[in-house]
Design a protein around this motif. Structure first.
Motif, PDB file in Angstrom:
ATOM      1  N   PHE A   1       3.818   1.641  -6.069  1.00  0.00           N
ATOM      2  CA  PHE A   1       4.958   0.762  -5.810  1.00  0.00           C
ATOM      3  C   PHE A   1       5.754   1.261  -4.611  1.00  0.00           C
ATOM      4  O   PHE A   1       6.262   0.472  -3.820  1.00  0.00           O
ATOM      5  N   LEU A   2       5.853   2.575  -4.467  1.00  0.00           N
ATOM      6  CA  LEU A   2       6.545   3.115  -3.302  1.00  0.00           C
ATOM      7  C   LEU A   2       5.839   2.680  -2.021  1.00  0.00           C
ATOM      8  O   LEU A   2       6.473   2.294  -1.032  1.00  0.00           O
ATOM      9  N   PHE A   3       4.514   2.697  -2.073  1.00  0.00           N
ATOM     10  CA  PHE A   3       3.740   2.308  -0.895  1.00  0.00           C
ATOM     11  C   PHE A   3       3.963   0.824  -0.575  1.00  0.00           C
ATOM     12  O   PHE A   3       4.162   0.451   0.585  1.00  0.00           O
ATOM     13  N   ILE A   4       3.956  -0.014  -1.612  1.00  0.00           N
ATOM     14  CA  ILE A   4       4.236  -1.442  -1.404  1.00  0.00           C
ATOM     15  C   ILE A   4       5.634  -1.597  -0.800  1.00  0.00           C
ATOM     16  O   ILE A   4       5.864  -2.403   0.105  1.00  0.00           O
ATOM     17  N   LEU A   5       6.584  -0.790  -1.300  1.00  0.00           N
ATOM     18  CA  LEU A   5       7.957  -0.854  -0.793  1.00  0.00           C
ATOM     19  C   LEU A   5       8.003  -0.517   0.686  1.00  0.00           C
ATOM     20  O   LEU A   5       8.703  -1.183   1.464  1.00  0.00           O
ATOM     21  N   VAL A   6       7.264   0.508   1.064  1.00  0.00           N
ATOM     22  CA  VAL A   6       7.295   0.926   2.465  1.00  0.00           C
ATOM     23  C   VAL A   6       6.727  -0.182   3.349  1.00  0.00           C
ATOM     24  O   VAL A   6       7.332  -0.571   4.355  1.00  0.00           O
ATOM     25  N   LEU A   7       5.576  -0.735   2.959  1.00  0.00           N
ATOM     26  CA  LEU A   7       4.954  -1.772   3.795  1.00  0.00           C
ATOM     27  C   LEU A   7       5.852  -3.004   3.898  1.00  0.00           C
ATOM     28  O   LEU A   7       6.125  -3.504   4.996  1.00  0.00           O
ATOM     29  N   SER A   8       6.336  -3.492   2.737  1.00  0.00           N
ATOM     30  CA  SER A   8       7.173  -4.689   2.803  1.00  0.00           C
ATOM     31  C   SER A   8       8.482  -4.365   3.499  1.00  0.00           C
ATOM     32  O   SER A   8       9.049  -5.210   4.211  1.00  0.00           O
ATOM     33  N   GLY A   9       8.961  -3.128   3.345  1.00  0.00           N
ATOM     34  CA  GLY A   9      10.206  -2.714   3.986  1.00  0.00           C
ATOM     35  C   GLY A   9      10.081  -2.730   5.494  1.00  0.00           C
ATOM     36  O   GLY A   9      10.996  -3.167   6.201  1.00  0.00           O
ATOM     37  N   ILE A  10       8.932  -2.281   6.008  1.00  0.00           N
ATOM     38  CA  ILE A  10       8.739  -2.294   7.461  1.00  0.00           C
ATOM     39  C   ILE A  10       8.796  -3.736   7.963  1.00  0.00           C
ATOM     40  O   ILE A  10       9.414  -4.041   8.989  1.00  0.00           O
ATOM     41  N   PHE A  11       8.172  -4.640   7.206  1.00  0.00           N
ATOM     42  CA  PHE A  11       8.201  -6.059   7.591  1.00  0.00           C
ATOM     43  C   PHE A  11       9.642  -6.562   7.654  1.00  0.00           C
ATOM     44  O   PHE A  11      10.050  -7.203   8.622  1.00  0.00           O
ATOM     45  N   ILE A  12      10.429  -6.247   6.629  1.00  0.00           N
ATOM     46  CA  ILE A  12      11.815  -6.729   6.599  1.00  0.00           C
ATOM     47  C   ILE A  12      12.619  -6.106   7.731  1.00  0.00           C
ATOM     48  O   ILE A  12      13.470  -6.750   8.338  1.00  0.00           O
ATOM     49  N   PHE A  13      12.297  -4.861   8.034  1.00  0.00           N
ATOM     50  CA  PHE A  13      13.027  -4.127   9.075  1.00  0.00           C
ATOM     51  C   PHE A  13      12.957  -4.853  10.421  1.00  0.00           C
ATOM     52  O   PHE A  13      13.902  -4.832  11.201  1.00  0.00           O
ATOM     53  N   PHE A  14      11.822  -5.525  10.688  1.00  0.00           N
ATOM     54  CA  PHE A  14      11.686  -6.239  11.950  1.00  0.00           C
ATOM     55  C   PHE A  14      12.740  -7.328  12.110  1.00  0.00           C
ATOM     56  O   PHE A  14      13.078  -7.730  13.218  1.00  0.00           O
ATOM     57  N   TYR A  15      13.218  -7.851  11.002  1.00  0.00           N
ATOM     58  CA  TYR A  15      14.128  -8.999  11.066  1.00  0.00           C
ATOM     59  C   TYR A  15      15.585  -8.640  10.802  1.00  0.00           C
ATOM     60  O   TYR A  15      16.478  -9.400  11.109  1.00  0.00           O
ATOM     61  N   TYR A  16      15.800  -7.475  10.213  1.00  0.00           N
ATOM     62  CA  TYR A  16      17.140  -7.166   9.743  1.00  0.00           C
ATOM     63  C   TYR A  16      18.077  -6.822  10.897  1.00  0.00           C
ATOM     64  O   TYR A  16      17.721  -6.058  11.803  1.00  0.00           O
ATOM     65  N   VAL A  17      19.265  -7.401  10.869  1.00  0.00           N
ATOM     66  CA  VAL A  17      20.274  -7.116  11.896  1.00  0.00           C
ATOM     67  C   VAL A  17      21.454  -6.413  11.217  1.00  0.00           C
ATOM     68  O   VAL A  17      22.155  -7.034  10.417  1.00  0.00           O
ATOM     69  N   PRO A  18      21.693  -5.141  11.500  1.00  0.00           N
ATOM     70  CA  PRO A  18      22.740  -4.421  10.768  1.00  0.00           C
ATOM     71  C   PRO A  18      24.129  -4.638  11.359  1.00  0.00           C
ATOM     72  O   PRO A  18      24.732  -3.704  11.868  1.00  0.00           O
TER      73      PRO A  18
END
Ligand code: SF4
Ligand code: SF4
Lengths: 391, 158
Positions: free
Chosen positions: A41-58
Motif C-alpha cells: 500500500f505504501l508503494f501504491i501511495l508513492v506512485l499515485s502520490g507522484i501523479f497527484i504531485f504533478f498537479y498540486y499547487v501549494p
C-alpha cells in the motif's frame, strides 16, 4: 494481568490463523503477509502520490482549485486521487494488523526489538503524513485540521509556540503555509523508506511483497473503492470562517476529533504516551529467556577449519547474522583447503535459532548448547527408546 | 520389505523418530521422560530450537540407526518464529526424500509436518495416519538404509 492478556491474545491470533488456513493454503494466508501488504500500500501511495504531485499547487487560492481540476478534468485523476486516499486507509489498517500480530505472537522480544522500534517510528511518521495529506486538500476540513493541529502544538508548554511556527510559518496561516505542509507530507513519506531500511536490516529475505494474488486483490480493492465511492472535495477553505461540516476519517483523524472533547494538551499527552508505551513494550515485564522456558543454545560458532566458504549459511540465516569475509588462511579439510571466503557470525545479531547449522553441509557450524554430537547421541537414544516400548 | 504386512501388522509398532521445533506444537505433556509419545510409545520426539536447525544428515542417521521413519515438525508455513526455518527445512526434506528414493527408500519414511502451538489434535492425528501407512509398507530393510554419511558427499547436500 498484562501477561495473561497477551497469552489470551496469542491464543486468539493462532486460532484466527488456523481458521484462515482452512480458507487459504498456508502459503497464501493474508495474515502472514500483513507487513508485505503494508509495504504494497505504501508503494501504491508513492506512485499515485507522484501523479497527484504533478498537479498540486501549494498556494492558498490554488490548492483546492488544483485538486478539483485533478479530480474533474484530468483523465483518471479522480480515480487516482481515490486510490491514494483509500490505500492510505488500507496502509494504516495493514500496519496496525502487522503491529498487533507481531505483538501477540512474541515476535518483538529480545534481539528482535529493532524491527519493533523502527515500526513504531514508521507508524508515527506514516500517521503524520496522513494528517498533512488531509490538510493539503485545503477544503474546510483541511483548514479546521490545521487549526486543531496548531492548537495541539501550542498547548505544549515551552516548546509549543516554536513547533506551531514550524508547522504553519512564523506569520501564521498564509502563503508560506501550504509549501510547508507539502514538505511535511512528502518529507515524512520519504523518511518512511529510510526507516524501512532499519526495519529490514536484520532480516534476510524479508517478505516485502505479498503473494501476487494478494497484490492484484489489494490493487483491485482500492481501485474499486475509488470508483464506487469517489473522493469528493469539500467546500474550499476560507481562513477565518467556521467549517460547516467535518467528515471524520477514523484511521487518521481520531486524535483531532478527541481534541474537540478534551483539552488539547491531554490529547498531546495521550499520543506521546502511546508512542512511548509502544517504544518500551519490548522491554517491560521482561523475563529472561530462561524464565520463559526458551532454550538458549548459544550464539552459533563457525568451526574455522571446516568452513569451505560455500555461503549456504549466509543465504539461510534469517537475521543477516552471518557475513562472508575473505578467507585469511586456508581451511584444514580437503574441501576447505582452497576456500576464498570464510563465514563469520555477528554475535549481536544472532538469535541462536540454529538454522545455519542445518544449512551447513560441511559440519562447520555448531550451537554451543546443542552440539552435533549431542544430537547424534540423542538420535541413538531415541531409536533405542522406540525399540523398548513399554507393554 | 513386505514381511510385516499381513495378519500381525496391527501388532507391529514402527519405530519413529520425530524432531519437533520448540515453537511448534506443544508436546510437554504428551511424552514420557525419554521423549516417547504416551499414545504411541514407539514414536520418540526430540525437541530442537527451530525446525531449520536440523541437518538432513541427522535424519539419515536416525534411519541408519534403525528407525522405520523420521519426521520433522515445524510451525505452519509462513508462521515460523524465525520467519524461514520451516520453508528451508521443507526444501531440505524434499531434497533428501528424492535422494533416498533413488536408493529405494519409500518417501513415507521421511516427512515434514507443520503444526502450530495448540494444534495437538491435528498433530496426533497425523502421527496415527503416518503409523498406519508405515504398517502397510512394513519395517525398513537394512540394505536400503543409506550406507554413508551425507557429509562425505557435500556437493549433493542441501
Ligand atoms: S543461529 Fe545461525 S541462522 Fe540463527 S541467527 Fe544465529 S547465525 Fe543466524
Ligand atoms: S555453510 Fe558451512 S561451509 Fe558453507 S560458508 Fe557456512 S559455515 Fe562455511
Amino acid at each position: 494481568m498484562y501477561r495473561r492478556a497477551l497469552t489470551a491474545l496469542q491464543r486468539f491470533t493462532l486460532r484466527l490463523d488456523v481458521g484462515m488456513n482452512r480458507v487459504y493454503p498456508t502459503d497464501w494466508n493474508p495474515l502472514y503477509y500483513t507487513g508485505g501488504l503494508t509495504n504494497l500500500f505504501l508503494f501504491i501511495l508513492v506512485l499515485s502520490g507522484i501523479f497527484i504531485f504533478f498537479y498540486y499547487v501549494p498556494s492558498l487560492v490554488g490548492a483546492h482549485a488544483s485538486i478539483v481540476y485533478l479530480t474533474e478534468q484530468v483523465p483518471y485523476g479522480g480515480l487516482i486521487r481515490g486510490i491514494h486516499r483509500y490505500s492510505a486507509d488500507a496502509f494504516i489498517v495493514a500496519a496496525l494488523l502487522h503491529l498487533f500480530r507481531n505483538w501477540f505472537t512474541d515476535r518483538y522480544l529480545f534481539s528482535r526489538d529493532s524491527p519493533w522500534i523502527s515500526g513504531m517510528f514508521l507508524l508515527l511518521f506514516g500517521g503524520f503524513a496522513g494528517v498533512t495529506g488531509y490538510i493539503m486538500v485545503w477544503d474546510e476540513r483541511g483548514l479546521a485540521l490545521l487549526g486543531i493541529f496548531d492548537g495541539l502544538l501550542r498547548s505544549i508548554p515551552a516548546a509549543g509556540t516554536k513547533l506551531a511556527e514550524w508547522l504553519v510559518g512564523a506569520a501564521g496561516v498564509g502563503e508560506g503555509t501550504l509549501p510547508r505542509i507539502l514538505l511535511l507530507h512528502v518529507g515524512p513519506a520519504s523518511l518512511l523508506y529510510v526507516l524501512l531500511w532499519w526495519h529490514y536490516v536484520r532480516l534476510r529475505h524479508p517478505k516485502i511483497w505479498p503473494p501476487a494474488t494478494w497484490v492484484l486483490v489489494s490493487l483491485g480493492l482500492v481501485t474499486l473503492l475509488a470508483a464506487l465511492l469517489p473522493v469528493t472535495s469539500g467546500i474550499p477553505a476560507t481562513p477565518g470562517a467556521r467549517p460547516s461540516t467535518m467528515p471524520l476519517d477514523v484511521f487518521f483523524l481520531l486524535p483531532f476529533w478527541l481534541a474537540g472533547v478534551v483539552p488539547p494538551f491531554l490529547v498531546v499527552l495521550l499520543v506521546a504516551g502511546l508512542f512511548v508505551a509502544g517504544l518500551v513494550i519490548p522491554y517491560i515485564n521482561r523475563e529472561s529467556p530462561a524464565e520463559m522456558g526458551v532454550r538458549q543454545p548459544g550464539v552459533a560458532q563457525v568451526i574455522d577449519g571446516n568452513c569451505t566458504g560455500c555461503e549456504l549459511c549466509y543465504y539461510d540465516c534469517p537475521y543477516n547474522a552471518i557475513i562472508m569475509v575473505p578467507s585469511p588462511y586456508p581451511g584444514l579439510t580437503r574441501a576447505a583447503a582452497s576456500r576464498k571466503l570464510l563465514a563469520v557470525v555477528l554475535d549481536s545479531r544472532c538469535i541462536q535459532c540454529g538454522i545455519c547449522i542445518g544449512a551447513c553441509p560441511f559440519e562447520a557450524l555448531e550451537l554451543p548448547g546443542m552440539l552435533e554430537s549431542d544430537v547424534t547421541r540423542r538420535v541413538e537414544e531415541a531409536v533405542r527408546a522406540a525399540e523398548t516400548v513399554p507393554a | 520389505m513386505s514381511s510385516a504386512s499381513g495378519a500381525s501388522a496391527q501388532a507391529w509398532s514402527p519405530k519413529v523418530v520425530g524432531f519437533v521445533c520448540d515453537w511448534a506444537v506443544a508436546t510437554g505433556d504428551l511424552t514420557d521422560e525419554r521423549g516417547r509419545l504416551t499414545s504411541h510409545p514407539s514414536v520418540v520426539l526430540i525437541r530442537v530450537p527451530c525446525s531449520g536447525f536440523i541437518r538432513p544428515a541427522w535424519l539419515e542417521d536416525a534411519l541408519k540407526a534403525g528407525a522405520d521413519a523420521v519426521f520433522v515438525v515445524g510451525c505452519p508455513y509462513g508462521d515460523c518464529l524465525n520467519r524461514e526455518g520451516n520453508y528451508l527445512m521443507r526444501e531440505r526434506v524434499d531434497q533428501l526424500q528424492r535422494r533416498l528414493q533413488r536408493r529405494k527408500v519409500e518417501p513415507e519414511r521421511l516427512s515434514m509436518l507443520a503444526h502450530g502451538l495448540h494444534d495437538r489434535e491435528a498433530f496426533l492425528g497425523e502421527i496415527a495416519a503416518l503409523l498406519e501407512r508405515l504398517r502397510q509398507i512394513g519395517p525398513a530393510s537394512k540394505g536400503a538404509a543409506p550406507a554413508r554419511r551425507a557429509a562425505a558427499a557435500p556437493a549433493e547436500g542441501s
